[in-house]
Scaffold this active site. Sequence first.
Site, mmCIF file in Angstrom:
data_model
loop_
_atom_site.group_PDB
_atom_site.id
_atom_site.type_symbol
_atom_site.label_atom_id
_atom_site.label_comp_id
_atom_site.label_asym_id
_atom_site.label_seq_id
_atom_site.Cartn_x
_atom_site.Cartn_y
_atom_site.Cartn_z
ATOM 1 C CG ASP A 132 -2.026 -1.244 1.444
ATOM 2 O OD1 ASP A 132 -2.118 -1.677 0.378
ATOM 3 O OD2 ASP A 132 -2.412 -1.314 2.296
ATOM 4 N NE ARG A 133 0.616 8.584 -1.773
ATOM 5 C CZ ARG A 133 0.243 9.517 -2.546
ATOM 6 N NH1 ARG A 133 -1.030 9.381 -2.986
ATOM 7 N NH2 ARG A 133 0.789 10.599 -2.660
#
Length: 255
Positions: A75-76
């Site tokens: 995930d970012r």
Amino acid sequence: MSNLSVDPNPRVAFRIAHQDDDLMVVEKPPGLVTQPGKGHMRDTLLNGLFAIEGVGSKLQNLGKARDFGLLHRLDRETSGLLLIGLRPRAYDALREAFATRRIRKFYWAVCAKGPSHDSGVIRRPIVEVQEEQKLARLSSSGKPAVTAYRVLDRSIASALVECRPVTGRLHQIRVHMESIGCPIVGDRVYAPKAVAEASRRLALHAHRLAFTHPVTNEVVDARTAWPPDLRNLLRRLGLKKPEEARDVNISDSEE
């Protein structure tokens, strides 16, 4: 280099933890998107990888069918290690190793509450749902999902936990830890508002990747330190850094 499918961007910052002719292990900082998409066509990890001399051409050769070498994603807001294939033979073998759960991934997470047991295994199926964004939900109709965990340190209102996702479902660790009443600090999707706002970013870090090299058969065990941007969070919560806590790996038998 010309005729590349992904624009090279040498300004994208990340650390190379391991590199040889067949594969790479890189450490992604928080806030960096893994691959190009809407709103992020030139500022992703993959853009940075394509800018490395000798690497971009290998990723281009792998092509879109092999995700330009990407074997998994983070995930970012999650920081940590990612495995990249550089040659078709290695990529295909590593893809099979992921499918058969022979690649071990370990994460550190700061949870708003410690689990009732010092170690355990969460077995709760997960289904992906499309809302404003793709999300994960617990559901008996979902795919099997297994996460092993152990507590490294506890304080009055929080805990440092090491998690090993045996399966690789969307947002698996975040959903599983929240499901046992231990949401991850800084999680603005699954955690209660007060927990989400307790950290500037998601307190989740992929700190270790261990696997057998698909060509040399040697063991690759790549590791990272606790991320600098989360050190103040540990101090504020009264938690030790992982290297100061218990140094015992999650056993393979906990699967």
